[in-house]
Design a protein around this motif. Structure first.
Motif, PDB file in Angstrom:
ATOM      1  N   LEU A  50      53.851  41.097  47.090  1.00  0.00           N
ATOM      2  CA  LEU A  50      52.521  41.700  47.225  1.00  0.00           C
ATOM      3  C   LEU A  50      52.579  43.205  47.427  1.00  0.00           C
ATOM      4  CD1 LEU A  50      50.460  39.169  49.373  1.00  0.00           C
ATOM      5  CD2 LEU A  50      50.045  39.860  47.003  1.00  0.00           C
ATOM      6  N   GLY A  51      53.511  43.686  48.212  1.00  0.00           N
ATOM      7  CA  GLY A  51      53.605  45.122  48.465  1.00  0.00           C
ATOM      8  C   GLY A  51      53.806  45.914  47.200  1.00  0.00           C
ATOM      9  N   SER A  52      54.743  45.492  46.365  1.00  0.00           N
ATOM     10  CA  SER A  52      54.996  46.227  45.124  1.00  0.00           C
ATOM     11  C   SER A  52      53.819  46.117  44.167  1.00  0.00           C
ATOM     12  CB  SER A  52      56.288  45.746  44.458  1.00  0.00           C
ATOM     13  OG  SER A  52      56.206  44.387  44.114  1.00  0.00           O
ATOM     14  N   ILE A 109      56.311  42.460  53.183  1.00  0.00           N
ATOM     15  CA  ILE A 109      55.880  42.555  51.783  1.00  0.00           C
ATOM     16  C   ILE A 109      56.335  43.861  51.132  1.00  0.00           C
ATOM     17  CG2 ILE A 109      53.962  40.949  52.095  1.00  0.00           C
ATOM     18  CD1 ILE A 109      52.050  43.354  52.082  1.00  0.00           C
ATOM     19  N   GLY A 110      57.181  44.608  51.814  1.00  0.00           N
ATOM     20  CA  GLY A 110      57.768  45.799  51.221  1.00  0.00           C
ATOM     21  C   GLY A 110      56.872  47.020  51.178  1.00  0.00           C
ATOM     22  N   LEU A 111      56.007  47.157  52.154  1.00  0.00           N
ATOM     23  CA  LEU A 111      55.161  48.353  52.237  1.00  0.00           C
ATOM     24  C   LEU A 111      55.647  49.258  53.361  1.00  0.00           C
ATOM     25  CD1 LEU A 111      51.530  46.918  51.888  1.00  0.00           C
ATOM     26  CD2 LEU A 111      52.798  48.278  50.203  1.00  0.00           C
ATOM     27  N   PRO A 137      40.012  32.687  50.087  1.00  0.00           N
ATOM     28  CA  PRO A 137      40.957  32.618  51.206  1.00  0.00           C
ATOM     29  C   PRO A 137      41.901  31.420  51.136  1.00  0.00           C
ATOM     30  CG  PRO A 137      38.784  31.946  51.937  1.00  0.00           C
ATOM     31  CD  PRO A 137      38.633  32.454  50.518  1.00  0.00           C
ATOM     32  N   ALA A 138      41.558  30.424  50.355  1.00  0.00           N
ATOM     33  CA  ALA A 138      42.441  29.270  50.214  1.00  0.00           C
ATOM     34  C   ALA A 138      43.645  29.600  49.342  1.00  0.00           C
ATOM     35  CB  ALA A 138      41.672  28.090  49.614  1.00  0.00           C
ATOM     36  N   LYS A 139      43.486  30.601  48.455  1.00  0.00           N
ATOM     37  CA  LYS A 139      44.552  30.937  47.512  1.00  0.00           C
ATOM     38  C   LYS A 139      45.184  32.299  47.776  1.00  0.00           C
ATOM     39  CE  LYS A 139      42.380  28.262  43.870  1.00  0.00           C
ATOM     40  NZ  LYS A 139      41.676  28.337  42.604  1.00  0.00           N
ATOM     41  N   GLY A 140      44.442  33.224  48.382  1.00  0.00           N
ATOM     42  CA  GLY A 140      44.938  34.583  48.548  1.00  0.00           C
ATOM     43  C   GLY A 140      44.911  35.326  47.222  1.00  0.00           C
ATOM     44  N   LEU A 141      45.475  36.527  47.219  1.00  0.00           N
ATOM     45  CA  LEU A 141      45.506  37.344  46.001  1.00  0.00           C
ATOM     46  C   LEU A 141      46.304  36.650  44.904  1.00  0.00           C
ATOM     47  CD1 LEU A 141      46.025  40.955  47.376  1.00  0.00           C
ATOM     48  CD2 LEU A 141      44.170  40.202  45.879  1.00  0.00           C
ATOM     49  N   MET A 142      45.693  36.516  43.763  1.00  0.00           N
ATOM     50  CA  MET A 142      46.309  35.838  42.618  1.00  0.00           C
ATOM     51  C   MET A 142      46.381  36.821  41.446  1.00  0.00           C
ATOM     52  SD  MET A 142      46.619  32.699  43.856  1.00  0.00           S
ATOM     53  CE  MET A 142      46.879  31.669  42.446  1.00  0.00           C
ATOM     54  N   ASP A 143      47.022  36.398  40.360  1.00  0.00           N
ATOM     55  CA  ASP A 143      47.123  37.238  39.166  1.00  0.00           C
ATOM     56  C   ASP A 143      45.745  37.677  38.665  1.00  0.00           C
ATOM     57  OD1 ASP A 143      49.889  37.060  39.198  1.00  0.00           O
ATOM     58  OD2 ASP A 143      49.979  35.482  37.664  1.00  0.00           O
ATOM     59  N   ALA A 144      44.771  36.775  38.681  1.00  0.00           N
ATOM     60  CA  ALA A 144      43.425  37.116  38.209  1.00  0.00           C
ATOM     61  C   ALA A 144      42.799  38.216  39.067  1.00  0.00           C
ATOM     62  CB  ALA A 144      42.532  35.875  38.205  1.00  0.00           C
ATOM     63  N   ASP A 145      43.086  38.219  40.361  1.00  0.00           N
ATOM     64  CA  ASP A 145      42.572  39.272  41.239  1.00  0.00           C
ATOM     65  C   ASP A 145      43.188  40.616  40.859  1.00  0.00           C
ATOM     66  OD1 ASP A 145      40.959  37.620  43.115  1.00  0.00           O
ATOM     67  OD2 ASP A 145      42.922  36.762  43.595  1.00  0.00           O
ATOM     68  N   PHE A 146      44.496  40.628  40.652  1.00  0.00           N
ATOM     69  CA  PHE A 146      45.154  41.880  40.261  1.00  0.00           C
ATOM     70  C   PHE A 146      44.641  42.374  38.912  1.00  0.00           C
ATOM     71  CE2 PHE A 146      48.151  40.773  43.617  1.00  0.00           C
ATOM     72  CZ  PHE A 146      48.338  42.011  44.211  1.00  0.00           C
ATOM     73  N   ALA A 147      44.347  41.459  37.996  1.00  0.00           N
ATOM     74  CA  ALA A 147      43.785  41.851  36.699  1.00  0.00           C
ATOM     75  C   ALA A 147      42.418  42.504  36.887  1.00  0.00           C
ATOM     76  CB  ALA A 147      43.687  40.646  35.775  1.00  0.00           C
ATOM     77  N   ALA A 148      41.588  41.947  37.761  1.00  0.00           N
ATOM     78  CA  ALA A 148      40.265  42.525  38.021  1.00  0.00           C
ATOM     79  C   ALA A 148      40.385  43.916  38.648  1.00  0.00           C
ATOM     80  CB  ALA A 148      39.449  41.596  38.924  1.00  0.00           C
TER      81      ALA A 148
END
Length: 172
Positions: free
Chosen positions: A53-55, A82-84, A150-161
């Motif tokens: 997640l950090g990267s 998470i590498g931040l 909140p059940a899934k957390g940040l997902m690929d679709a979130d990063f795409a948005a």
């Protein structure tokens, strides 16, 4: 449009977006109360943090600022997992009651103040339509209030948005 030198703020919450609460990942279902009461290093939900997640957050090119009730503890416990690096932290006032219309999240007003007209993304699992309306009326810069399941957390679709919004706001 904003200038290329004016990086947007990215305000991530921890509980829900970074630490998912659902059982879809094979972990037992948990609640926000479980996460906030078990505290720091002994928090059993910390195993749900994705070390990538950090990267992924850093790659968005935003100025990261913690927007969580974990406050400075996010730097001590979450960032290293998470590498931040250490990040600035939004300091919440002791009382956030009555700072807006009914239904407005208690964080909303403070994040708009912190952004001070600069573009920002807020990632949280408690964002509502009222928050979006209030920010649209109260913030002079671009903003994206991105609600995460909140059940899934940040997902690929979130990063795409997030990436799609950033492409519109920051010319490259």
């Amino acid at each position: 449009m904003t200038s290329a030198t004016e990086r947007p703020f990215l305000f991530p919450d921890v509980d829900g977006p970074l630490i998912p609460f659902g059982s879809s990942s094979g972990h037992p279902q948990a609640t926000v109360a479980d996460a906030s009461t078990s505290g720091g290093q002994g928090n059993p939900l910390l195993t749900r943090l994705d070390p990538q997640l950090g990267s992924r957050l850093t790659a968005l090119g935003c100025h990261l600022v913690w927007a969580t009730t974990w406050m400075e503890e996010a730097n001590e416990v979450v960032s290293p997992r998470i590498g931040l690096p250490r990040l600035p932290v939004v300091e919440w006032p002791a009382s956030c009651a009555d700072e807006g219309p009914r239904g407005l999240h208690w964080k909303t007003h403070h994040l708009v103040e912190w952004a001070n007209g600069r573009p920002f993304i807020w990632i949280d699992d408690e964002i509502s339509a009222m928050d979006r309306l209030w920010v649209d009326a109260s913030h002079c810069g671009p903003s994206l209030l991105h609600r995460v399941d909140p059940a899934k957390g940040l997902m690929d679709a979130d990063f795409a948005a997030l990436t799609d919004w950033l492409r519109l706001v920051i010319p490259r």
